[in-house]
Design an enzyme around this catalytic site. Structure first.
Site, mmCIF file in Angstrom:
data_model
loop_
_atom_site.group_PDB
_atom_site.id
_atom_site.type_symbol
_atom_site.label_atom_id
_atom_site.label_comp_id
_atom_site.label_asym_id
_atom_site.label_seq_id
_atom_site.Cartn_x
_atom_site.Cartn_y
_atom_site.Cartn_z
ATOM 1 N N GLU A 44 18.936 64.949 36.163
ATOM 2 C CA GLU A 44 18.776 63.679 36.872
ATOM 3 C C GLU A 44 17.295 63.504 37.218
ATOM 4 O O GLU A 44 16.580 62.810 36.536
ATOM 5 C CB GLU A 44 19.664 63.666 38.114
ATOM 6 C CG GLU A 44 20.124 62.266 38.452
ATOM 7 C CD GLU A 44 21.400 62.232 39.270
ATOM 8 O OE1 GLU A 44 21.674 61.197 39.844
ATOM 9 O OE2 GLU A 44 22.129 63.249 39.345
ATOM 10 N N ASP A 92 15.324 62.277 43.526
ATOM 11 C CA ASP A 92 16.477 62.720 44.310
ATOM 12 C C ASP A 92 16.547 64.240 44.338
ATOM 13 O O ASP A 92 16.826 64.846 45.360
ATOM 14 C CB ASP A 92 17.771 62.143 43.729
ATOM 15 C CG ASP A 92 17.983 62.528 42.260
ATOM 16 O OD1 ASP A 92 16.984 62.778 41.557
ATOM 17 O OD2 ASP A 92 19.147 62.569 41.818
ATOM 18 N N GLU A 132 21.858 68.407 49.189
ATOM 19 C CA GLU A 132 22.427 67.095 48.902
ATOM 20 C C GLU A 132 23.617 66.783 49.813
ATOM 21 O O GLU A 132 23.761 65.683 50.309
ATOM 22 C CB GLU A 132 22.883 67.087 47.442
ATOM 23 C CG GLU A 132 23.438 65.782 46.971
ATOM 24 C CD GLU A 132 23.571 65.747 45.457
ATOM 25 O OE1 GLU A 132 23.597 66.836 44.840
ATOM 26 O OE2 GLU A 132 23.648 64.638 44.896
HETATM 27 C C1 BGC Z 1 21.635 61.201 43.348
HETATM 28 C C2 BGC Z 1 21.439 60.605 44.702
HETATM 29 C C3 BGC Z 1 21.457 59.139 44.521
HETATM 30 C C4 BGC Z 1 22.836 58.832 44.074
HETATM 31 C C5 BGC Z 1 23.263 57.448 44.094
HETATM 32 C C6 BGC Z 1 23.000 60.829 42.892
HETATM 33 O O1 BGC Z 1 23.371 61.385 41.711
HETATM 34 O O2 BGC Z 1 21.407 62.536 43.313
HETATM 35 O O3 BGC Z 1 20.644 61.199 45.558
HETATM 36 O O4 BGC Z 1 20.989 58.378 45.544
HETATM 37 O O5 BGC Z 1 23.170 59.466 42.891
HETATM 38 O O6 BGC Z 1 24.300 57.478 44.910
#
Ligand code: BGC
Length: 933
Positions: A522, A516, A794
């Site tokens: 993360e 992500d 994001e």
């Molecule tokens: C991430 C997203 C992911 C999401 C789930 C986030 O913290 O960065 O891209 O899909 O969580 O909703």
């Protein structure tokens, strides 16, 4: 006898094939001379194995798939047959060494042809070549020869044992308190000296880690791979690497050295500090030397190795960074003459049968680009900030003046917040490196076992008497080792910048797994983000192997009941599924198949797709799904304030639409794989969902019954074919009204956004799609560019030059999800579309808008590169297209006046039919009516 039959049959088929071409391809007769080509067709090129590997070492399949293509230079246009030969001995294809000969096979297939000889064994080397016959049944010469060497395919191939430093023995580190975590987070150094006695024929190092490793031989770091072996579900499968190390070995004494750090194996996931460095890292290595007399020497990791944790790298963590102490450098530690005083005996652990050790099935991470710092910003304190000019991922290489005993600190930031260095959006990820110099002077340092997502580096603790210079810092950009194309350009600077930003988002988030984001605590393989970005990324880079490998991890992480976790590899946290996220299990295999034509990707994933459909079923009642969902994540201007990040679209509507979508894609797959019973069942299921969907979620006039009527609530059924024709028209009107109500802006999040560029152009609203794409104000793609973005963000409003970071929190400036628009650059603006899986038949259907006067780009299909280059001057279109060999293309120009279309200066005979082209280069002209519906 059998062979003669083959040859005769294929000659006959070739004649039929030519006849079909001659009648069906409108431009064939004028552009192809069906006379014999002097010298015959030129040999096949671009020989590849599996998902695009060239002469792989340590290959992962026992039955490789072979691909090649016809060269651009040859006059021949089509392949009518091929022959592949595989042998065990260098360039000797005689029967004696033959492993497999396909014989002449009448087929136009040039890709993914499966080896049908005896399954290859671990370590086996094969040599292969191919030739093809053209449309006149003339054979090409044989291609050049190519190699494959198989890696260690089975746990039984390993005689080595996992080793670790005694400090990290399980019984000592079982408590998971900060002090044991500190021990585990301290990298371990291993060494073993051995003797080479004889002429070496072959030397291979097979190696992997529970953690990440860096090997060296006699002081040579013989590989530039980083963060190996990468991230897989470690409890189920760990990937192994194979290196040819012959050149680094000498007669007599040699030393193999390995540094081991925690990486993804023991580092924490998310912000859970108590999980940080809980599992002690281990390394496994087996050096196999074959001498000229065929005798083999095997050096394996075991408790005869020496180990220390007193090396210069004191701490390493993906999220938090690295600490280096120059005082502890051990010159020569990985050479034979070193006296390893203070080193202890390694501890050994057996290879666990339940954890599969398998050759790495996609390319490792490397430094792919080096970029210079572009600006220096002085601060109030003694720190100095370097601007790399680009938000990027990797590590810096610094060359700076230091003072003995004075610690240097490197901090990283994605953007400045109102002029100040800002790291809050990294959340608990410390993302800092430290260097303690043992002498005053200049140091050259780059971290080894971490990575950062950043544009700015703040350096403090250096020798402030020196004037900072740009040369102090360079950025090493690291991602999995694949080719990233630069294959889309237009007449609009901001659109080009957007395209570049999306490419940087791809670079930054393809570090071994699709993530992500690459910077905060993360960096996970979130399935929803992957689901929307897989297809766009395929147009931009050679990433089939990358995705195919990740899908193996998804299969492994799927639960018995079919649940696909929210992120893969999965570490227990949020142990449930989301619609739109878990659907990665059906969407990605199908998209990969559509773009490659490789049936293996469907065969490998079909069971997972079926199981995911069952899971959907288990979450539905009377075909209406109530699966939990992140929904239209981060939709702008949410009315529902309570769970604002989830957006306003009815969650069950989203889940049911995705239920139908996954069923449809599994159904497509069942058709391709010839599973008639499954086809019947899936058709029925799809019809059932479709029959209840409309009335359950929409009232008589097609307004959403329950909840807010959003753009996404119409986009989903329109894109997934869930409305009948009448409803479709009405839904489109509503959708457009919602867009206009928003002053021609999108109001979509992660799931709705990718559908805009499918639904609008398909319904003749290309002009509206152009308007959304070129919108300058929030929420829009260009809004980020107007605010200095060098990657995709994001949130639509993650940052602004004036106000800095959005105070909402959760603000990564490097998230690829909204980069899905890139797909439309290729499929829409350039109009390159696969009408048949793998582009054997393709469409060139470019979509024009008044905002653009030029666009050009290409896509590398398995058959070769298709390219489109168009300009519009005073409503006249001038377009050059290149259609690759062995394909046929339909040119569709919806916005052209049909009677004005000319191909290579000839008018079309039947103005209303699509133009069918055979391989070649064409000039196309037409009068264009912009805003045409
Ligand atoms: C991430 C997203 C992911 C999401 C789930 C986030 O913290 O960065 O891209 O899909 O969580 O909703």
């Amino acid at each position: 006898m059998k062979r003669a039959f083959f040859v005769k049959t294929s000659a006959l088929l070739a004649i039929i094939f030519i006849a079909i071409c001659a009648t069906s391809c409108a431009y064939l007769s004028s552009h192809t001379h069906l006379s014999s080509y002097r010298g015959g067709p030129k040999p096949a090129v671009d020989l590849k194995v599996g998902e695009g590997f060239v002469n792989p070492l340590g290959y992962y399949e026992s039955r490789p798939r072979f691909s090649w293509r016809m060269p651009d230079e040859t006059v021949s246009k089509f392949q009518s047959a091929y022959q592949i030969q595989v042998t065990s001995s260098d360039s000797d294809f005689s029967e004696k060494h033959a492993l497999w000969d396909s014989q002449k096979v009448s087929s136009s297939e040039t890709s993914w042809v499966k080896y049908e000889g005896k399954a290859l064994r671990s370590r086996q080397e094969i040599i292969w070549r191919v030739r093809y016959w053209n449309e006149l049944d003339e054979p090409s010469n044989w291609s050049s020869i190519n190699h494959v060497e198989v890696g260690l395919l089975d746990n039984n191939d390993w005689q080595a044992l996992w080793i670790g430093h005694a400090n990290t023995a399980h019984e000592k580190t079982a408590e998971h308190n900060p002090s044991t975590q500190k021990v585990i987070a301290t990298p371990q150094y291993f060494r073993k000296t051995f003797n080479v006695s004889g002429k070496i024929k072959k030397a291979r190092l097979y190696i992997t880690a529970k953690g990440i490793f860096k090997p060296s031989i006699n002081g040579h770091a013989f590989t530039d791979d980083v963060m190996t072996p990468g991230w897989t579900p470690y409890a189920k499968r760990i990937e192994t690497l194979t290196y040819d190390v012959e050149d680094y070995l000498v007669a007599g004494e040699n030393t193999l050295g390995i540094i081991l750090a925690g990486g993804w194996y023991s580092g924490r996931v998310y912000h859970f500090l108590d999980r940080d460095h809980r599992l002690p890292p281990r390394v496994l290595a087996q050096l196999e030397i074959t001498y000229d007399n065929d005798e083999t020497f095997i050096l394996k990791t075991d408790d005869t190795w020496q180990a220390t944790q007193n090396g210069p790298i004191r701490f390493a963590s993906n999220y938090d960074g690295e600490k280096y102490d120059q005082h502890l450098e051990m010159p020569g530690w990985d050479k034979p003459l070193y006296t390893a005083s203070g080193w202890s005996q390694a501890i050994e652990e057996p290879v666990d049968k339940n954890v599969k050790l398998r050759p790495k099935r996609h390319t490792p991470v490397k430094t792919k680009l080096v970029i210079p710092a572009v600006n220096i910003i002085k601060t109030q304190t003694n720190a100095v900030i370097f601007d790399m000019g680009q938000n990027m991922v990797g590590v810096p290489n610094i060359r700076i003046p230091v003072i003995q005993g004075q610690e240097v600190q490197l901090r990283f930031a994605e953007a400045l917040h109102k002029g100040a260095f800002y790291t809050d959006n990294y959340r608990s990820a410390a993302s800092s490196d430290y260097y303690l110099p043992s002498k005053t002077g200049t140091i050259n340092y780059q971290p080894t076992f971490t990575f950062h997502g950043y544009r700015y580096i703040e350096i403090s603790g250096h020798d402030t008497r020196a004037l900072p210079a740009l040369e102090w810092v360079e950025g090493l950009v690291q991602y999995s080792d694949f080719a990233l194309y630069s294959n889309f350009h237009s007449s609009h600077d901001k659109l080009n910048q957007l395209s570049k930003n999306i490419a940087w988002g791809l670079r930054g988030n393809f570090l071994d797994i699709p993530t992500d984001c690459p910077q905060r605590d993360e960096r996970l393989g979130w399935t929803g983000d992957a689901q929307v970005f897989a297809a766009p990324s395929m147009y931009m880079a050679d990433v089939y192997g990358f995705w195919s490998a990740w899908l193996e991890s998804v299969r492994e992480e799927q639960a018995e009941n079919g649940m696909v976790p929210l992120y893969v590899p999965h570490i227990s946290w949020l142990d449930f599924a989301s619609s739109g996220w878990g659907d990665a299990a059906t969407v990605i295999p199908w998209e990969l198949y559509r773009l490659t034509g490789d049936i293996a990707i469907l065969e490998d994933n079909y069971e997972m797709m079926q199981k995911w459909v069952s899971f959907h079923k288990s979450k539905s009642k009377a075909y209406i799904s109530s699966m939990w969902s992140f929904a239209d994540w981060l939709q702008p201007y949410p009315i529902t304030k309570k769970r604002a990040n989830w957006g306003d679209t009815n969650v069950n509507l989203i889940s049911t639409a995705y239920f139908a979508r996954s069923v449809a894609l599994t159904l497509n797959t069942a058709r391709v794989l010839h599973k008639p019973d499954d086809v019947m069942k899936l058709e029925k299921l799809h019809d059932s969902i479709r029959s209840v969907f409309r009335d359950h979620f929409f009232d008589e006039v097609l307004k959403v019954k329950d909840g807010v009527t959003t753009q996404t609530s119409y986009l989903l059924p329109l894109a997934f074919g869930l409305f009948n024709d009448a409803d479709k028209q009405k839904a489109l009107q509503y959708l457009k009204a919602l867009i206009f109500e928003a002053n021609t802006h999108l109001r979509t999040g992660f799931l709705g956004t990718p559908l805009l560029s499918r639904v609008l152009p398909e319904s003749g609203n290309t002009d509206l799609m152009y308007e959304l794409l070129f919108k300058e104000t929030y929420p829009s793609w260009f809004h980020s560019i107007n605010n200095d973005a060098t990657t995709t963000w994001e949130r639509w409003d993650s940052y602004s030059i004036r106000d800095g970071f959005n105070p909402q929190g959760m603000n990564s400036l490097n998230h690829y999800a909204y980069g899905t628009i890139a797909r439309w650059f290729y499929e829409g603006i350039l109009g390159i579309q696969a009408s048949e899986a793998g582009f054997k038949r393709l469409r060139i259907a470019p979509q024009f808008g008044s905002q653009l006067s030029e666009a050009k780009g290409s896509y590398r299909t398995p058959e070769g590169e298709v390219s489109v280059d168009w300009k519009i001057i005073d409503d006249m279109l001038w377009m050059t297209v290149v259609i690759p060999k062995n394909t046929r293309a339909d040119i569709v120009l919806d916005q052209a006046r049909p009677e004005t279309i000319r191909v290579n200066q000839q008018s079309k005979e039947n103005a209303h039919l699509p133009i069918m082209l055979v391989p070649g280069t064409y000039q196309i002209e037409a009068e264009i009516i912009l805003n045409a519906k």
